[in-house]
Scaffold this motif. Structure first.
Motif, PDB file in Angstrom:
ATOM      1  N   PRO A 168      38.444 -78.001 -80.405  1.00  0.00           N
ATOM      2  CA  PRO A 168      39.409 -77.815 -81.505  1.00  0.00           C
ATOM      3  C   PRO A 168      39.674 -79.082 -82.323  1.00  0.00           C
ATOM      4  CG  PRO A 168      40.523 -77.779 -79.374  1.00  0.00           C
ATOM      5  CD  PRO A 168      39.052 -77.767 -79.088  1.00  0.00           C
ATOM      6  N   ARG A 169      39.228 -80.230 -81.831  1.00  0.00           N
ATOM      7  CA  ARG A 169      39.365 -81.447 -82.635  1.00  0.00           C
ATOM      8  C   ARG A 169      38.283 -81.499 -83.719  1.00  0.00           C
ATOM      9  NH1 ARG A 169      42.699 -85.455 -81.742  1.00  0.00           N
ATOM     10  NH2 ARG A 169      42.998 -85.484 -79.489  1.00  0.00           N
ATOM     11  N   VAL A 170      37.125 -80.971 -83.413  1.00  0.00           N
ATOM     12  CA  VAL A 170      36.023 -81.054 -84.386  1.00  0.00           C
ATOM     13  C   VAL A 170      35.861 -79.750 -85.170  1.00  0.00           C
ATOM     14  CG1 VAL A 170      34.819 -82.804 -83.032  1.00  0.00           C
ATOM     15  CG2 VAL A 170      34.230 -80.390 -82.700  1.00  0.00           C
ATOM     16  N   GLN A 171      36.459 -78.655 -84.683  1.00  0.00           N
ATOM     17  CA  GLN A 171      36.405 -77.373 -85.400  1.00  0.00           C
ATOM     18  C   GLN A 171      37.698 -76.614 -85.063  1.00  0.00           C
ATOM     19  OE1 GLN A 171      33.404 -74.446 -84.256  1.00  0.00           O
ATOM     20  NE2 GLN A 171      32.974 -74.016 -86.417  1.00  0.00           N
ATOM     21  N   HIS A 200      35.003 -78.530 -71.825  1.00  0.00           N
ATOM     22  CA  HIS A 200      35.779 -78.790 -70.611  1.00  0.00           C
ATOM     23  C   HIS A 200      37.145 -78.114 -70.807  1.00  0.00           C
ATOM     24  CE1 HIS A 200      35.894 -81.606 -66.932  1.00  0.00           C
ATOM     25  NE2 HIS A 200      36.989 -80.856 -66.862  1.00  0.00           N
ATOM     26  N   TRP A 201      37.086 -76.802 -71.079  1.00  0.00           N
ATOM     27  CA  TRP A 201      38.219 -75.876 -70.988  1.00  0.00           C
ATOM     28  C   TRP A 201      39.148 -75.780 -72.192  1.00  0.00           C
ATOM     29  CZ3 TRP A 201      40.172 -77.113 -65.309  1.00  0.00           C
ATOM     30  CH2 TRP A 201      39.086 -77.021 -64.433  1.00  0.00           C
ATOM     31  N   ASP A 202      38.938 -76.603 -73.228  1.00  0.00           N
ATOM     32  CA  ASP A 202      39.843 -76.532 -74.380  1.00  0.00           C
ATOM     33  C   ASP A 202      39.275 -75.613 -75.463  1.00  0.00           C
ATOM     34  OD1 ASP A 202      37.884 -78.484 -74.546  1.00  0.00           O
ATOM     35  OD2 ASP A 202      39.235 -80.086 -75.200  1.00  0.00           O
ATOM     36  N   THR A 203      39.509 -74.310 -75.310  1.00  0.00           N
ATOM     37  CA  THR A 203      39.078 -73.299 -76.279  1.00  0.00           C
ATOM     38  C   THR A 203      39.974 -73.349 -77.518  1.00  0.00           C
ATOM     39  OG1 THR A 203      38.540 -71.880 -74.395  1.00  0.00           O
ATOM     40  CG2 THR A 203      38.615 -70.832 -76.577  1.00  0.00           C
ATOM     41  N   PRO A 204      39.380 -73.388 -78.724  1.00  0.00           N
ATOM     42  CA  PRO A 204      40.223 -73.315 -79.924  1.00  0.00           C
ATOM     43  C   PRO A 204      41.113 -72.065 -79.885  1.00  0.00           C
ATOM     44  CG  PRO A 204      37.976 -73.922 -80.513  1.00  0.00           C
ATOM     45  CD  PRO A 204      37.954 -73.545 -79.059  1.00  0.00           C
ATOM     46  N   GLY A 208      43.080 -78.889 -84.194  1.00  0.00           N
ATOM     47  CA  GLY A 208      43.734 -77.593 -84.041  1.00  0.00           C
ATOM     48  C   GLY A 208      44.197 -77.407 -82.609  1.00  0.00           C
ATOM     49  N   PRO A 209      45.112 -76.453 -82.376  1.00  0.00           N
ATOM     50  CA  PRO A 209      45.571 -76.212 -81.008  1.00  0.00           C
ATOM     51  C   PRO A 209      44.490 -75.512 -80.175  1.00  0.00           C
ATOM     52  CG  PRO A 209      46.566 -74.629 -82.514  1.00  0.00           C
ATOM     53  CD  PRO A 209      45.774 -75.594 -83.359  1.00  0.00           C
ATOM     54  N   SER A 210      44.564 -75.749 -78.863  1.00  0.00           N
ATOM     55  CA  SER A 210      43.668 -75.055 -77.944  1.00  0.00           C
ATOM     56  C   SER A 210      44.499 -74.071 -77.128  1.00  0.00           C
ATOM     57  CB  SER A 210      42.992 -76.052 -77.004  1.00  0.00           C
ATOM     58  OG  SER A 210      43.922 -76.550 -76.061  1.00  0.00           O
ATOM     59  N   GLY A 211      43.818 -73.213 -76.407  1.00  0.00           N
ATOM     60  CA  GLY A 211      44.514 -72.291 -75.525  1.00  0.00           C
ATOM     61  C   GLY A 211      45.392 -73.026 -74.523  1.00  0.00           C
ATOM     62  N   PRO A 225      42.517 -69.913 -82.011  1.00  0.00           N
ATOM     63  CA  PRO A 225      42.170 -68.633 -82.659  1.00  0.00           C
ATOM     64  C   PRO A 225      41.122 -67.844 -81.864  1.00  0.00           C
ATOM     65  CG  PRO A 225      42.243 -70.398 -84.279  1.00  0.00           C
ATOM     66  CD  PRO A 225      42.357 -71.055 -82.935  1.00  0.00           C
ATOM     67  N   LEU A 226      40.193 -68.531 -81.226  1.00  0.00           N
ATOM     68  CA  LEU A 226      39.198 -67.821 -80.412  1.00  0.00           C
ATOM     69  C   LEU A 226      39.856 -67.250 -79.157  1.00  0.00           C
ATOM     70  CD1 LEU A 226      35.960 -70.028 -80.514  1.00  0.00           C
ATOM     71  CD2 LEU A 226      36.671 -68.174 -82.050  1.00  0.00           C
ATOM     72  N   GLU A 227      40.785 -68.012 -78.582  1.00  0.00           N
ATOM     73  CA  GLU A 227      41.501 -67.503 -77.399  1.00  0.00           C
ATOM     74  C   GLU A 227      42.258 -66.234 -77.763  1.00  0.00           C
ATOM     75  OE1 GLU A 227      41.320 -67.329 -74.043  1.00  0.00           O
ATOM     76  OE2 GLU A 227      41.521 -69.494 -73.943  1.00  0.00           O
TER      77      GLU A 227
END
Ligand code: PNW
Length: 475
Positions: free
Chosen positions: A89-92, A127-131, A37-40, A133-135
């Motif tokens: 976001p790769r694992v969830q 290390h800074w890659d927030t999924p 999934g994409p990250s912020g 949808p959470l962002e």
């Protein structure tokens, strides 16, 4: 001992760990592969003007497709440990709900490849890659993000708890708060200044909850956090410079270390009380007990010392890589001043190896017996280097930076040294590969290995050979 490498090797305690570090978002690329999934950060980097040269992180060093080759490079270095991060976001993909099995499978293979090569895996969970949808639900401004993070940590612990040697919960929460939510230089690009302070508390809570979750999952490895630290000096002896340097030291260093190690926030001086209200509002009863978990190690990222002067500054920041105009900086009552006496890295950061000793001594003085054994989880530098490695890259400046910092740290903690009593377990070079250096894109190269971002070819630099010889000289 004859050569400089031999002399440095002779300073290394037998059980001292030497390694290299990376972070998922900076090297993996493959942002749409296998259900990630994409990250912020994916969203932030698409906004015009955020990344130097308009660079895209979508391919980066393509590590996702070249993992075996890259771990081969780590193996030939002869280091005993490798620090990597898992892309949440790769694992969830949504940051909540279903796991992405193909994402977990990548890290599962990575751990197997490392263990087969006899390399200890040190795993950072954030290390800074927030999924994304959470962002969109507030990211670290939202308390719920800490709870979602704990669920993810528990699952990582259940899956990998028997194979990971050390767990880092959160990497540099200070950088996320300041650059991401305070100044808008990093994802998610918010310019809230002191309004970013709830992110301090929610990331520390995430750390505490994750440490509990990992241990509840029965992980065999050690648990710690990684904080960025810098010794802070006033520009002059003027009382206003000293006052502001003290406040900055609080904002940069103590806000993150005191709660984790002492179970309380530092006392806020009167001049900053109003500004700190958003932090006080985020704290609930019982939180600090969660935040102060016993730690097996304390991760220290060390790059350079800082100098603070009263008054708003020039409104630009070196760490963006393109000296962008930052209106938010203008609204602060202090600014970063230069150290004219020190040479500088490609980022303009002062090169001051003696200051890592000052940093270690300061941690010892502030936290005393509450200070766990320290692992330097990052230390390194960028220098101007060509995009093509047509001729060998003779990065003597990087060798000088790394060797002098490692030596200063080792000497500082010896009996009679300024940081005597600090237990220093290991040191990780930032970083294995040239990579996506956040807001600086591909314009700052920190790697021991050059990456040609057109052909994705890897070419070890002289510094790679230096670290290989250092490891060889230990045996
Ligand atoms: C760290 N500063 O960030 C990060 O953990 C890495 O991902 C990054 O690539 C590396 O250092 C180099 O930048 C930092 O301004 C960000 O002091 C900012 C600072 C230091 C480190």
């Amino acid at each position: 001992p004859r050569t400089a490498v031999d002399r440095l090797a002779a300073l290394l305690p037998r059980d001292f760990s030497l390694g290299v570090a990376t972070a998922a978002f900076q090297i993996e690329g493959a942002v749409d592969d296998d259900g990630r999934g994409p990250s912020g950060w994916d969203e932030f980097a698409r906004k015009p003007g955020t990344i130097a040269g308009g660079a895209s992180p979508a391919v980066a060093a393509d590590h996702y497709h070249r993992m075996e080759e890259d771990i081969g490079l780590v193996e030939r270095l002869g280091v005993d440990a490798y620090r990597l991060s898992i892309s949440w976001p790769r694992v969830q993909p949504d940051g909540r709900g279903p796991w992405n099995e193909k994402g977990w499978a990548f890290y599962d293979r990575l751990l197997d490849v490392l263990l087969a090569a006899g390399i200890r895996p040190v795993v950072t969970l954030y290390h800074w890659d927030t999924p994304l949808p959470l962002e969109h639900d507030g990211g670290w401004l939202a308390r719920a993000t800490a709870e979602r993070f704990a669920d993810y940590a528990a699952e990582a612990g259940r899956r990998f708890g028997d194979r990971v040697s050390q767990w880092v919960t959160v990497n540099e929460p200070v950088t996320v708060t300041l650059n991401g939510y305070g100044l808008g230089i990093h994802a998610p690009g918010r310019e809230l200044l002191f309004g970013a302070l709830p992110c301090v508390h929610h990331q520390l809570l995430a750390h505490g909850l994750a440490a509990q979750a990992l241990r509840a999952a029965g992980v065999v490895g050690g648990v710690g956090i990684t904080n960025l630290h810098a010794p802070v000096f006033p520009k002059s002896r003027h009382p206003l410079d000293r006052l502001h340097a003290g406040v900055f030291d609080l904002i940069f260093n103590r806000l993150y270390a005191d709660p984790v190690l002492l179970g309380r926030y530092p006392r806020i001086p009167w001049l900053a009380r109003r500004d700190f209200r958003p932090l006080a509002a985020a704290i609930r009863p019982g939180d600090l007990r969660i935040i102060r978990q016993p730690l097996d190690f304390y991760g220290l990222n060390y790059y350079y010392p800082m100098r603070i002067a009263a008054g708003s500054g020039p409104g630009s920041a070196a760490s963006t890589g393109h000296h962008s105009h930052l209106p938010a900086l203008k609204r602060l009552p202090f600014h970063l001043a230069e150290f004219p006496e020190f040479p500088r890295t490609g980022f303009g950061w002062p090169i001051a190896p003696g200051h890592i000793a000052i940093q270690l001594a300061e941690l010892r003085r502030r936290y005393g017996p509450a200070l766990p054994p320290i692992v330097v989880t990052e230390n390194g530098a960028s220098f101007p280097e060509p995009d093509r490695a047509d001729t060998p890259i003779d990065d003597g400046l990087r060798i000088g930076y790394l060797a002098s910092h490692l030596e200063a740290a080792l000497l500082a903690v010896r009996p009679g040294g300024p940081a005597e009593g600090v237990r220093l377990l290991g040191w990780f070079v930032w970083t294995l590969l040239d990579n996506f250096e956040w807001a600086a894109g591909y314009s700052q190269r920190f790697g021991l290995v050059h990456v040609d971002f057109e052909t994705l070819e890897r070419t070890p630099k002289a510094s790679y050979e230096w670290l290989r010889r250092l490891n060889a000289a230990r045996r």
